[in-house]
Design an enzyme around this catalytic site. Structure first.
Site, PDB file in Angstrom:
ATOM      1  N   GLU A 200     -19.065  -3.063   2.918  1.00 46.28           N
ATOM      2  CA  GLU A 200     -18.120  -2.195   3.635  1.00 46.28           C
ATOM      3  C   GLU A 200     -18.432  -0.727   3.367  1.00 46.28           C
ATOM      4  O   GLU A 200     -18.749  -0.347   2.244  1.00 46.28           O
ATOM      5  CB  GLU A 200     -16.688  -2.527   3.185  1.00 46.28           C
TER       6      GLU A 200
ATOM      7  N   GLY B 133      -1.238  -2.577  -5.362  1.00 50.76           N
ATOM      8  CA  GLY B 133      -2.262  -3.592  -5.122  1.00 50.76           C
ATOM      9  C   GLY B 133      -3.622  -3.001  -4.845  1.00 50.76           C
ATOM     10  O   GLY B 133      -4.657  -3.608  -5.150  1.00 50.76           O
ATOM     11  N   HIS B 134      -3.645  -1.818  -4.252  1.00 56.21           N
ATOM     12  CA  HIS B 134      -4.908  -1.139  -3.940  1.00 56.21           C
ATOM     13  C   HIS B 134      -4.965   0.177  -4.701  1.00 56.21           C
ATOM     14  O   HIS B 134      -4.246   1.118  -4.370  1.00 56.21           O
ATOM     15  CB  HIS B 134      -5.010  -0.886  -2.434  1.00 56.21           C
TER      16      HIS B 134
ATOM     17  N   GLU C 105     -13.648  -9.318   1.054  1.00 56.58           N
ATOM     18  CA  GLU C 105     -14.160  -7.951   1.156  1.00 56.58           C
ATOM     19  C   GLU C 105     -14.706  -7.496  -0.192  1.00 56.58           C
ATOM     20  O   GLU C 105     -14.515  -6.338  -0.574  1.00 56.58           O
ATOM     21  CB  GLU C 105     -13.068  -6.980   1.616  1.00 56.58           C
TER      22      GLU C 105
ATOM     23  N   CYS D 160     -16.516   1.804   3.059  1.00 57.43           N
ATOM     24  CA  CYS D 160     -15.666   2.381   2.006  1.00 57.43           C
ATOM     25  C   CYS D 160     -16.115   1.936   0.620  1.00 57.43           C
ATOM     26  O   CYS D 160     -15.955   2.677  -0.351  1.00 57.43           O
ATOM     27  CB  CYS D 160     -14.207   1.988   2.218  1.00 57.43           C
TER      28      CYS D 160
ATOM     29  N   HIS E 139       0.783  -1.233   0.000  1.00 61.74           N
ATOM     30  CA  HIS E 139       0.000   0.000   0.000  1.00 61.74           C
ATOM     31  C   HIS E 139       0.815   1.285   0.000  1.00 61.74           C
ATOM     32  O   HIS E 139       0.287   2.322   0.393  1.00 61.74           O
ATOM     33  CB  HIS E 139      -0.946   0.036   1.214  1.00 61.74           C
TER      34      HIS E 139
ATOM     35  N   HIS F 268     -12.032  -7.261  -4.882  1.00 63.05           N
ATOM     36  CA  HIS F 268     -12.172  -6.467  -3.654  1.00 63.05           C
ATOM     37  C   HIS F 268     -12.987  -5.212  -3.989  1.00 63.05           C
ATOM     38  O   HIS F 268     -12.656  -4.469  -4.912  1.00 63.05           O
ATOM     39  CB  HIS F 268     -10.768  -6.101  -3.174  1.00 63.05           C
TER      40      HIS F 268
ATOM     41  N   CYS G 129      -9.842   2.337   7.676  1.00 68.74           N
ATOM     42  CA  CYS G 129     -10.100   3.087   6.445  1.00 68.74           C
ATOM     43  C   CYS G 129     -11.455   3.792   6.495  1.00 68.74           C
ATOM     44  O   CYS G 129     -11.597   4.899   5.957  1.00 68.74           O
ATOM     45  CB  CYS G 129     -10.060   2.155   5.244  1.00 68.74           C
ATOM     46  N   CYS G 130     -12.447   3.147   7.094  1.00 66.44           N
ATOM     47  CA  CYS G 130     -13.805   3.673   7.000  1.00 66.44           C
ATOM     48  C   CYS G 130     -14.046   4.962   7.779  1.00 66.44           C
ATOM     49  O   CYS G 130     -14.666   5.886   7.235  1.00 66.44           O
ATOM     50  CB  CYS G 130     -14.816   2.600   7.410  1.00 66.44           C
TER      51      CYS G 130
END
Lengths: 652, 652
Positions: free
Chosen positions: B352, B217-218, B336, B354, B166, B284, B420-421
């Site tokens: 989720e 990756g994200h 997720e 996010c 990340h 995801h 994160c949220c």
């Protein structure tokens, strides 16, 4: 090292799956100040070794178990590292351990399963494999009896983390395998190392000088020690089991792991209270099942009223609020266990195979303890449904988790990193006959209805039946040893008590009913024939309204079998099928791809499911169309084309 | 180090939440051989800074966000180790890093949220806290621009595990926070370190000599770089974002991690195919949402037909088969993310927070790109329901996971290890006004209906409405800059197109409808008043029949609000409540404990639920009793007594 122990009692055997000894061990039981003991029927199970299953339902599963599953277990033990762990330990290696901490238990339980198979008939290949692994265990065992490949290879300090590391749990499975093996073959190849280890544990734990307290995070050693006590007649093992059971709940895990007591919740480990204080089944489902099995073994000895009352509470919570219609228990992935009353999801059901097995074990024990058929109803439901679902029809794939509905992506695996379920399923299938019959002084109990024979001690029974597909059961008595005794035939709860019975063709209108059994008491002659007819209509089960995900739905059942609908049998998506209230469902044809299991067929309605429809839209009257529906036994699902499955079907 | 870049374009700002610049960046777009570009409406969003919300629905949430949530975020960043990680990095420490690898992103996203708040009104306390943290970031940053406290403190090699670690994701959130902060305050305290880091990333990655390939990756850096390009006018950032987006799907993660290509499934990372090849939303959920946001930003620049076609496919799968009635997406805890079409569970819904936010972001982008209100319908559903549910009414507890039903054990937490949220929720609430309006050459679009004002550039709008509780909206135009333009008022899909409109009291019967908007085109004068009435009956929504857990059930909705039933409002267990087909449900009283949210009330039937009932029994006719039912907006659930909740209610 000399191990002091009594000579084995003649005929002593296991309490669980087919003891031929008296149910109680006969040790003095009540310490000063202990509550009064209850009078209990305490039936003796008929050993699985005295029972031959020759039916179309279980016999093929036992054959597959012997021919495919047990060899598969041996292969997986090689592949996954279990065998190499013992080789590493035997070589006194200090590295190279593979897998999670409880790997040894999978190997022991596989040996247990193999030994059960050997108890039914000789099998040179399996016997040889067992002997080879037994030799490896003896080679790995340390001089004082300790054997745990993880701890030995990793050089950990023995018994330094009882909560998490499963040493005593593994020991318990070694002991169980050893007892089964000795009973089955007379060989001491496993029994000797098991006794050495049991003696070490007995010297280590207890209230004596120089001994320590503690108990294993995962119950199992307790069951095993009680079996060992029964098998050897050595009271020390019984006392040690009782010590472990009664220590539990003193929250030593909190102390050992530095958790403040006011912030400690030991429920997962069944450490939230002392054994007699449990008010409901809770925590990790398998741990709970095994612990309460041990508690019922103790209660069978002591008649301890407080223990019996606790078991009643636990039983009621399990069966009235916390078990699935398919016979298993344990709702949540999160703790592999219980959550709250009526939290019994469908897609999200965990229902671990081992938890279902532990419920069957507990139900069987309580059924024998109380001589009451309602417990056996629960064992039967577990065995014929959620247990059976655990293993594929080819015997080499297993469910760890058993949901009650699937979108089509849940399938059996050949093995798991945590591989408790595959060998547990193998040993219960091999030992299944041990659940079928029991005896008391002048009573023979027929608990399960499986075509075949049983040597009960009081008489040999020849059973002819197409059960579970047909409710007619014919029992011919051979060579009664005692001329006058009662044949007690279980009248399943699902039959609503309706049963027709005949003796030598004459209606037995005077047969009594006691605790769920039809009681046929007379002077029996060789060749006397008892016929019983249990009605088997298709039943539509509904769940308690607080079972939220089953609300507005029905499950189909017939006899002991709970059905499900699989996509490959339907002409409309399973999620759209509605079983209308007035529509008759019938026993359908045998399904050749499911070992001839009988289907249910009828007409359902399908809510339309054209793919062009909106994902969400305002409700409008559906135009349901009639479609055929076909249901198959839950215990046989996921053996054909993969696809969605549901146990709970929309009710019209 | 001198950073080459153009002077900032006057008025350049973010594409996402309220750009005042032209929507397209205006860079040359089509490399040789690229497909023809589509003509697109490409609306310009009105910046959240030009919008004031003065209603009873959002304004209290924005106040709580400012007064409670943002200070709470700052406290948690201190407590959970985010701040100390930066202090460790600033001190060039080599140990003491706390938390998962992506901790920095939580701090950056909290700064982003705080900056959004500052963009609405000055707040000395928040500004001071932001400056303090910005100074810490600058202190931690290495001379060449690199800053990642995990890698710095742990001494890892930069960009050595793009798949899992990340770094670029964190950088993206730094960049976003920096742009928001610069726009809000004019301060370069965050922008300067962000530019230094962006330039380092730009030097490191690319196709030039000495540069390397790869992608995070994200996804996130892509969005951020496009914002930065728009804000600075520097094309390099846009090209770099495009490079990352277009590299993705080359399966470099397989190569980097030694996974054979024939066994590699990069779906979780959105690495299963090249960007233009996606056929459905998968993997995801947040990663998917962010990636397709970046793809739509690129499509807005290039008009790339293949990219637009891909976005259409992804959009259709998301909205027609893979999103929840409450507006979120991502079904499974396991990844997720997404599973299969119509797998939209209730108790097991992941949804989720996010992921819902990312769907709102994507819907908003596509709505602007196509000038089509149907996309905004999806954004509205997400914002008013699943996004809102993410944060408690006191602003200090958050849902990471948002199920559609609960047994009563699912509650918000003050923070998460993966946090994160919470800051993502805070920044979307602060920037909510940016979703409400947009403009084109001679068009003002009203997308959301929130009482307050908006300076759209073409005119100032004064909006009076009790929306979402009432469908009457009055828009007064002030000081039109251009006398002739179209006011385009979104006609929500849930209104089925029914709308009454008046201009200065006169029915505007000649108003056109275009792409879901009511088009009022005329020469506007100061004080012109537009009235719109959207009918708001209570709607009973049903799901596509393949949504298995919603079969036989309805969800209640009114206007944009999706309702749920909470136990504390009912006189019978929620799982037993049935909404009969003929029974009218009405808008009920405001619930004072839910900030005055309007309830729905009516009469339901309850399947009996006496606790003495069997867990399973043969189906028999129920004797349902009539009970009152009260539903509350899903966005407000779990703010009173804890208890069971359901969105999908049994339909009678």
């Amino acid at each position: 090292m000399t191990v002091r122990r009594r000579e084995f009692l003649a005929g002593a055997t296991l309490p669980l799956l087919g003891a031929t000894r008296s149910w109680t061990l006969g040790f003095p039981t009540a310490p000063p100040g202990e509550p009064a003991a209850a009078p209990l029927p305490r039936l003796r199970p008929v050993s699985y070794r005295q029972v031959r299953l020759r039916d179309s339902f279980w016999a093929p599963r036992q054959r597959i178990n012997r021919e495919a599953t047990v060899p598969h277990l041996f292969r997986e033990l090689e592949r996954a590292g279990h065998v190499s762990n013992f080789e590493r330990a035997a070589a006194r290696a200090k590295e190279g351990y593979r897998g999670p901490v409880y790997m040894d238990s999978d190997l022991y339980k596989s040996l247990d399963a193999a030994a059960y198979v050997l108890g039914l008939e000789p099998n040179a290949g399996i016997a040889e494999h067992v002997d080879k692994l037994a030799a490896l265990i003896r080679a790995a065992q340390q001089p004082d009896g300790y054997v745990n490949t993880c701890y030995q290879v990793k050089g950990r300090t023995r018994f330094s983390n009882l909560r998490d590391d499963h040493e005593l749990y593994c020991a318990g499975h070694l002991i169980e395998a050893a007892v089964t093996h000795h009973q089955a073959t007379g060989s001491r190849a496993l029994l000797d190392p098991a006794l050495r280890y049991a003696d070490l544990i007995d010297r280590t734990f207890g209230k004596g000088p120089g001994q320590r307290g503690g108990y294993c995070g995962h119950p199992e050693i307790e069951l095993a020690l009680i079996r060992l006590a029964g098998h050897t007649g050595d009271r020390r093992y019984y006392d040690l089991a009782r010590f472990f059971v009664e220590q539990r709940g003193t929250k030593q895990f909190a102390v050992e792991h530095g958790v403040p007591l006011d912030r400690y919740d030991g429920t997962y480990f069944l450490d939230q209270c002392r054994i007699r204080e449990h008010t409901a089944i809770a925590g990790h489902a398998v741990r709970a099942g095994y612990l309460f099995c041990a508690a019922s073994d103790l209660a069978a000895e002591t008649g301890d009223l407080e223990m019996l009352a606790m078991l009643d509470r636990v039983w009621q919570s399990a069966t009235e609020r916390r078990s699935f219609v398919t016979g298993g228990m344990g709702s949540s992935h999160h703790n592999e266990g219980f959550t709250s009353d009526y939290d019994l999801p469908t897609y999200g059901a965990y229902q671990e195979s081992c938890a279902t097995i532990s419920l069957a074990m507990l139900a069987h024990r309580l059924g024998l303890l109380h001589g009451d058929a309602r417990y056996i109803d629960v064992a039967e439901r577990a065995l014929y449904n959620a247990v059976l679902a655990g293993v594929s029809l080819d015997g080499t794939r297993f469910f760890y988790v058993n949901p009650l509905a699937s979108m089509g992506t849940h399938h059996r695996e050949p093995w798991y990193d945590t591989a408790c379920c595959p060998p547990n399923l193998a040993r219960i299938v091999a030992g299944l006959g041990g659940y079928a019959y029991a005896t008391a002084e002048r009573d023979v109990y027929v608990n399960l209805f499986v075509q075949g024979t049983a040597d009960t001690g009081l008489a040999r029974l020849e059973v002819m039946t197409e059960y579970p597909w047909d409710g007619r059961i014919t029992i011919t008595l051979r060579e009664p040893k005692t001329s006058s005794f009662a044949l007690r035939v279980r009248v399943p709860g699902w039959s609503a008590g309706d049963v027709v019975s005949r003796v030598n063709g004459q209606p037995s209108t005077d047969a009594a009913r006691e605790r769920g059994y039809l009681v046929l008491r007379r002077t029996w002659k060789d060749g006397d024939r008892v016929e019983v007819e249990l009605p088997m209509p298709v039943r539509r089960l509904e769940a308690h309204p607080l079972v939220a995900e089953a609300a507005g739905r029905v499950a189909l059942a017939r006899g002991p079998i709970v059905y499900c609908i699989e996509q490959c049998d339907q002409q409309a998506p399973v999620s759209t099928l509605v079983v209308p209230a007035g529509e008759e469902l019938r026993l359908g044809p045998a399904e050749p791809r499911l070992l001839g299991a009988r289907t249910l067929t009828g007409t359902a309605r399908s809510l339309e499911g054209a793919s062009s429809e909106d994902l969400y839209r305002e409700q409008r009257p559906r135009q349901p169309r009639s479609v055929p529906i076909k249901a198959v036994p839950y215990g046989f699902w996921d053996n054909r084309e993969p696809g969605p499955m549901q146990v709970w079907i929309l009710a019209g």
